[in-house]
Motif scaffolding. Sequence first.
Motif, PDB file in Angstrom:
ATOM      1  N   UNK A 578      -1.986 -12.672   9.878  1.00 50.23           N
ATOM      2  CA  UNK A 578      -1.541 -13.398   8.690  1.00 50.23           C
ATOM      3  C   UNK A 578      -1.760 -12.646   7.396  1.00 50.23           C
ATOM      4  N   UNK A 579      -1.917 -11.318   7.456  1.00 48.96           N
ATOM      5  CA  UNK A 579      -2.190 -10.544   6.244  1.00 48.96           C
ATOM      6  C   UNK A 579      -1.112  -9.526   5.942  1.00 48.96           C
ATOM      7  N   UNK A 580      -1.495  -8.478   5.207  1.00 47.65           N
ATOM      8  CA  UNK A 580      -0.564  -7.422   4.819  1.00 47.65           C
ATOM      9  C   UNK A 580      -1.352  -6.136   4.614  1.00 47.65           C
ATOM     10  N   UNK A 581      -0.642  -4.987   4.656  1.00 49.48           N
ATOM     11  CA  UNK A 581      -1.265  -3.686   4.435  1.00 49.48           C
ATOM     12  C   UNK A 581      -0.361  -2.864   3.529  1.00 49.48           C
ATOM     13  N   UNK A 582      -0.955  -2.117   2.636  1.00 51.85           N
ATOM     14  CA  UNK A 582      -0.211  -1.224   1.760  1.00 51.85           C
ATOM     15  C   UNK A 582      -1.110  -0.033   1.451  1.00 51.85           C
ATOM     16  N   UNK A 583      -0.591   0.914   0.681  1.00 49.72           N
ATOM     17  CA  UNK A 583      -1.366   2.113   0.356  1.00 49.72           C
ATOM     18  C   UNK A 583      -0.952   2.637  -1.007  1.00 49.72           C
ATOM     19  N   UNK A 584      -1.855   3.433  -1.595  1.00 48.56           N
ATOM     20  CA  UNK A 584      -1.528   4.134  -2.840  1.00 48.56           C
ATOM     21  C   UNK A 584      -2.115   5.540  -2.734  1.00 48.56           C
ATOM     22  N   UNK A 585      -1.378   6.510  -3.256  1.00 51.22           N
ATOM     23  CA  UNK A 585      -1.819   7.902  -3.099  1.00 51.22           C
ATOM     24  C   UNK A 585      -1.006   8.816  -4.004  1.00 51.22           C
ATOM     25  N   UNK A 586      -1.529  10.009  -4.181  1.00 53.96           N
ATOM     26  CA  UNK A 586      -0.809  11.114  -4.795  1.00 53.96           C
ATOM     27  C   UNK A 586      -1.076  12.345  -3.944  1.00 53.96           C
ATOM     28  N   UNK A 587      -0.059  13.159  -3.826  1.00 57.43           N
ATOM     29  CA  UNK A 587      -0.191  14.343  -2.980  1.00 57.43           C
ATOM     30  C   UNK A 587      -1.353  15.213  -3.465  1.00 57.43           C
TER      31      UNK A 587
END
Length: 599
Positions: A578-587
């Motif tokens: 019942x959740x979610x996943x995401x990400x944040x990044x820079x090379x």
Amino acid sequence: MRTFNTNYNYPFLSGGGELGELIRTYDWSTSPLGTPDQWPTSLRTLVNMMLTSRFPMLIFWGPELITFYNDAFRPSLGDNGKHPSSLGQRGEQSWAESWPVIGPMIYTIMAGGDAVWFEDQKLPLYRDGQMGYAYWTYSFSPLIGDTDSVNGVLVTCSETTKAVESLQQLNETNAELKQSLEQNIALREEQHASQQQTKESEAKFRTLVEQAPIAACLFIGRELRIEIANQIMLRFWGKDASILGLPLEKALPELKSQPFLKILDDVFTSGTTYEACDTRVELMVDNHLGAYYFDLTYKPLYDADGNVYAIMAMAIDVTKPVQSRITLEENEARLQELSMDLERQVQERTQQLENSVQELKRSNENLQQFAYIASHDLQEPLRKVQQFGDLLKNQYIDTLGDGAIYLERMQSAASRMSTLIRDLLSYSRISTRQDHTTLVSLQQVVTMVLVDLELRIQETGALVEVEGLPEIYGDQAQLEQLFMNLINNALKFHKPKTRPVVTIRVQTLPSVKLPASIKLARPTLAYHRIDIADNGIGFDEKYLNRIFQVFQRLHGKSEFAGTGIGLAICEKVVFNHGGAITARSKSGQGATFSVYLPV
């Protein structure tokens, strides 16, 4: 200690004025109904319909008969009384003083009984700081819930206290007037033999009729010539004094197609008084033919010989209360129609859900069949290839020459294929796995994952920092796969000659503070956000959606091992919970994967 925002933001609770705002800010978590996201579809639709209606409405819902009402109903509760405490209360508590009367009817309807209707019923009511009485015209109707059974009672009503009290006062006045008129009629009949006495009596009678507080007139002879008509009657007819002396049929030609001329003729013939209530009369007023409603009385008058020579007509205008009752009946019919339509929609939706369940079962069966093939039929040839490759390598390595290179490549490809099949098998098992929900300690899950990765951590010299993680309800095996893939990736994609640092932190957030881009499987009030951050090679965020797809890789096989399924498994596990996943990044600047799981 957890705190939640009870200002529920649901489209079906929008609008509704004062009561809409009170319902949105009410702490429903303490109610037997639970929070609005737990309400059945039928209750949501009925509450939305009630809030947007301008007609007074009240709903009793559930076994506890929890109370809802709208702004149109609010004025009847007065001040310093039931409002706003009635909202969310049990029916027998919010309407305690009236419950001995209305309670048995409501319980009968909840048990499957028919709808009931009452007009101008007197009920006790506590409002404006004191106990009193009020008159109501109302109906109680059964409300069908999502389970096709009676789950509540709809009250559509109109307070008629002022109208009833006015009508009672008017009836008292009318009775006094009737008595006075009848006395004068008797006097007129007794004095008819005497010309002088008759003139005096007629003058008094004319004055009495003209000054009467209700509409009154006198018809003479069978042609019903209008001898006397007071201003109230002339106003009802939409005429002036110029019609005096004319036959009724000529003065009011619109009556020709209506029954009243015949009724008056019958009174003249039979000598019997005619009385009728709530009678519809069509009259031409201001050049417009309109419908009006009256309580009518036609009383015959006798001469000295005992013959009927005139008819005294009296009328009380009841147009407004009758129209209110008709409107209430029409609204009741409309609400019944909406209730039937809602029941039909619920049945259609139930059938759609049943069809979807069957489709899902077939899909799961296909995936399970694939899992069997992957774990047996596909793996077996690969094991043969690897076994024969090992035999060639162990027994004929000296005679193979350059062929040893091809043998090495063959075994490497077979190994990659075997790993790919195992990962696909893991993905399919997560998609078809039955729910094994228990209370799981995420701290223990991560600890076990770090034990399994101990060799990799030692080889890379990695530093892993873990903040105290919460307990949640979920599938422990799936959650272990989730954190295994995320931590393993953080160790795998590290910078050359740089010590990997992985931090795992948690924060609890109300749902209203989640990023708008987050699409949740099962919305709830609050979530744990678990961040897995590393100082590795990172990635360009333009590939954010791509990395969670099956077989998607941002790096070649020669750079980093893997099948491109790990993050797809992570997304599937989080969705199952019942959740979610995401990400944040820079090379080149590391990456942070954020997992949102319900509290």
